[in-house]
Scaffold this motif. Structure first.
Motif: not given
Lengths: 573, 573
Positions: A1, A3-7, A9, A42-44
């Motif tokens: 995956m 990281q740029q668009n990975l949720l 935070p 739970y975030l990704p």
């Protein structure tokens, strides 16, 4: 995956309201976010770790032949009334009414549902033994939800239920489950103990073990022996007797002692100095509505579960001031065993004293030279105290250690409690009907993640065990704008993906410091930095806790990663 | 797995209260059991099939870069008040109060939670686009739960939510999701149509498609064209105009016609014979509190959604008898367009008639020779009727077909409805703040199983598509007591397990007839019977729907099975 668009935070600051390390790390690394007290999203990254834990649990359940089912969260209140739990469960049970005003409970556990299922579907011993399990969201409206996933109101649990025709069958099922639990927690990289636990005052036959992850934040105390491996939770733990039986020496007669304003053990201890070791502490309880007294040494604590077992009750509470006055004739602070007209439970360490000091059941007075057996009855002597540091193992005599622990799993021989209540009976070999013999087995899957993080972190952040890491490897091009770096990072990323290594590519245009800090915080097992030597196909390979990074060619880095990841990936096969 | 101890209670009798084929099959084959109305337990075979569906959905979501999360079921009521849905959702929303009397909803869907999450965690366009999904138990207290998993109150759903900065971005995300849905339903072996659907009267900009599994039990109607592939649900479907514009021929003047006791279209149609094709039917509605009339041909039905769109309202209901009397001056049954003093919506097929018959707004009277445009206004002419059999495609003119359908998925361009309500804004490229543009995408995972079984069965039982079958192969030794048979069956079973083929071994001591009946009922793709030729290592190999079994050596049977299973297993890789 990528990281740029990975949720994901991440937070620089430490959240002020999070007390537990694991809670802070989960918030800071972007694994979870709160929605309400004790209720989390739970975030990704958190979801990935949770799915890995689920997969390990599922593999080990399947391995022992447990069959996966999915039972409803919405449970009719009638079913809970059949077992008698609807009214006694209290406010922890989430209750609701449907549009027709019918009452439901949101399952905190599924004994009722699964017992009714077996009652309706199985009638012969030939279909047993049977073990079913599920991995499911549970609801418990905890009085004090806290520590993030450690004590939540909505959480993920694996619960399993076994059905046997005889106790030997249950023993075998229990043993298989017990061993599966060891494999699960070991695979999760947990430092834990399987401890003997208490089945409650009534469930005398119910053997039960708790699996406790050792961690300071834990709400339970684990008593363990490094000598023989004995481990029990504090409620259940026994220690070797400290003192030999009292020597038959002459003792002075009982002496009334004026102790104005001395009402606590602490005050007495200070007053007495070395002699304080002979203090006798008397506590008044009400058991099943009737007063009883328990005598332990001044420095000991009463273990109420041991008292309950001795009395065969689960209704035991400390007496209020009024009851103390009525029973002893004195205000709180002066109770003692001498002349007391209620059942007297005497801890064996007290019984072993040749003499001691105790309350006189009279305001402002104590007795000196109180002699067990002479001045009060030893008819009910036993082990009624909590184990404490300095005690020795009841089995091997080695010193016991005390640890704080988080309960991450339990196994429990239920027996026929639910099958009798709900009428789950089968025809046995001999043709007669009998209640099915049950066990239940739980693992807090979301709590397990917290327990793992309590143990696996350093000052920079999480140190994921490989088995639960959201990704195996973190690929970080130092300068995304640099064509050579970006291309090599992409090549490596694609390569790893195709080899089944889970990689996260940090394709963000951020300063290297930010990227490295994030990488340490989210803590995947291996970090590969693609930097200035990208032109030579050389990268920096660093395992999360290694002191230094190594300069490796891309090919060597891939090989090292495969060595690390592949044996673990095939572990469950 | 071995069948002896598998919790798979098959039923010989057809459950009397199960109307849908899929519901009956799921009960009979031991996939599910009811716990309460619309609330089901998944037994091991049902759970396995459900997990296969989950895995397909997950793979296709991951493939398009959607990120898996897990959002709480317990949602604070305040969040639903922010979106304005708490009070309008009605009794379908399961509500509860926690121990502190705070109100919660059990999530029937998660727009509020996910929008609040993005509001709190994402502030820049650079983190978009983002699509998150989850596979989770949902709660909807349906007014009429029925057909087993087709309409339940607790069910498994995949819901996804996308966040973009512009409409072009949403278009691309929507397209990717739309294509993923095609792959998912195709892999599940479903006969389905993706149909244009209606976004509701107000959400004019919201493009939306429903994925409809074709099945008689379906509650929706799908209009499809085999010529050009056009498909829409009945609410949204358009047809080509049937008639050319009215010929400008002379028509006799309006004529009052005494029709005592004729109040229904059916009565008029019978009375008129061939002339009935010129009947005009006038229905009175109340839209936003004001009466309107809609005129369609006698054999047509008003499409209320088309009327709503024309009026720009979502508050439309049929007028009651009192309103009809007030507006028309006559009781129900005699309304007509002539002289009516309310807005008149005229279907274009009525407008195209040269003359016709209509109510006279007077008890016991109709008009003949009613001429559109002469006798009533054509100011509001349009398509206000439902498509019916015999209509032709609005795009290509080919005949339209009508099917019953089960909605198994939907994709929906939400736009900014929730982001505006909850304040989910990001800084755009130009530095200004803007509302995030959203889409939502659902699949009823448990319902999908029902839809598949509605299509995949025969008189003997289920005919599982390979992708969802709980097991690939069913191994049946005819006589378990026969050593040769049992050993060969065991050998085959072990062999298949080691090759990754999922096999169920029927090790029960049952009569062959019982075993074969069960095998056909639970319907795995391949059945392998180990019988009299076991000594020669010959078995009977039969695909579920093949007319005859084949005699194959064990080796050949394994090879055939691998050919069947392996391409499918690697499909998702």
């Amino acid at each position: 995956m990528r990281q740029q668009n990975l949720l994901m935070p991440t937070l620089r600051e430490v959240p002020s309201d999070a007390e537990a390390v694991s809670h802070r790390l989960m918030l800071r690394a972007g694994l979870i976010r709160p929605l309400a007290t004790g209720v989390y999203t739970y975030l990704p990254l958190g979801r990935r770790a949770l799915r890995k834990a689920e997969a390990i649990v599922r593999e080990e359940m399947d391995r022992i032949g447990a069959q996966e089912v999915l039972l409803p969260a919405m449970q009719p209140a009638e079913l809970w009334r059949e077992s008698g739990r609807y009214d006694v469960y209290g406010p922890e049970l989430v209750r609701l009414r449907d549009r027709h005003d019918r009452e439901f409970a949101l399952g905190p556990t599924h004994e009722e549902v699964v017992t009714a299922l077996v009652r309706d579907e199985i009638s012969s011993y030939r279909k047993l033994p049977l073990t079913v399990y599920q991995i499911q969201t549970k609801f418990r409206d905890e009085r004090r939800p806290r520590y993030g996933l450690l004590r939540g109101r909505e959480f993920l649990m694996k619960d399993a239920y076994s059905f046997d025709t005889d106790w030997e069958g249950l023993d075998a099922t229990y043993r298989a489950m017990y061993e599966a639990y060891h494999r699960i927690f070991t695979r999760c990289g947990l430092n834990y103990r399987a401890v003997e636990a208490d089945a409650g005052a009534i469930g005398g036959e119910g053997e039960t073990h708790e699996f406790m992850a050792l961690a300071e934040i834990g709400e339970d105390t684990v008593v363990a022996c490094d000598g023989c491996g004995y481990a029990a939770n504090l409620e259940k733990a026994e220690a070797a007797a400290v003192q030999a039986a009292a020597v038959e020496e002459a003792a002075p007669p009982l002496e009334r002692w004026h102790t104005p304003d001395i009402r606590t053990i602490a005050q007495l201890t200070e007053l007495l100095g070395p002699e304080a070791s002979r203090l006798m502490k008397t506590l008044l309880y009400v058991a099943d509505g009737k007063p009883v007294a328990v005598v332990v040494r001044g420095a000991d604590e009463v273990n109420e579960l041991k008292v309950q077992r001795a009395l065969g009750t689960d209704r035991l509470e400390l007496a209020d001031a009024e009851t103390v006055q009525t029973v002893t004739g004195a205000p709180v602070g002066f109770a003692g065993p001498v002349g007391l007209n209620v059942p007297l439970l005497v801890d064996r360490e007290v019984a072993a004293l040749s003499e001691g000091i105790a309350g006189a059941n009279e305001r402002d007075y104590h007795y000196r030279h109180v002699r067990p057996g002479r001045d009060f009855s030893l008819a009910h002597t036993g082990d009624f105290r909590e184990v404490r540091l300095g005690d020795r193992c009841v089995r091997c005599g080695e010193p016991l250690t005390l640890h704080r622990g988080i309960e991450v799993g339990h196994v429990f021989k239920l027996g026929t409690k639910y099958s009798t209540a709900l009428g789950a009976r089968v025809t046995g070999v001999s043709g007669t009907e009998q209640d099915v013999i049950m066990g239940c087995y739980g693992i807090g899957v979301s709590r397990l993640l917290s327990a793992v993080l309590e143990q696996h972190h350093d000052e920079q952040g999480i140190v994921w065990p490989l088995s639960l890491a959201p990704f195996h490897a973190h690929i970080i091009p130092v300068a995304v704008a640099d064509d050579t770096q970006r291309k090599l990072a992409e090549e490596l990323y694609e390569r790893l993906q195709s080899l089944g290594v889970e990689a996260l590519l940090d394709d963000r245009e951020e300063r290297p410091g930010v990227k490295f800090k994030d990488a340490d915080l989210i803590g995947f097992p291996v970090r590969i930095v693609v930097g200035k030597k990208a032109g030579e196909r050389v990268v920096e390979y660093k395992e999360r806790q290694a002191p230094e990074a190594e300069q490796l060619t891309v090919e060597e880095a891939v090989r090292r990663l495969l060595e690390l990841v592949k044996p673990a990936a095939s572990e469950g096969a």
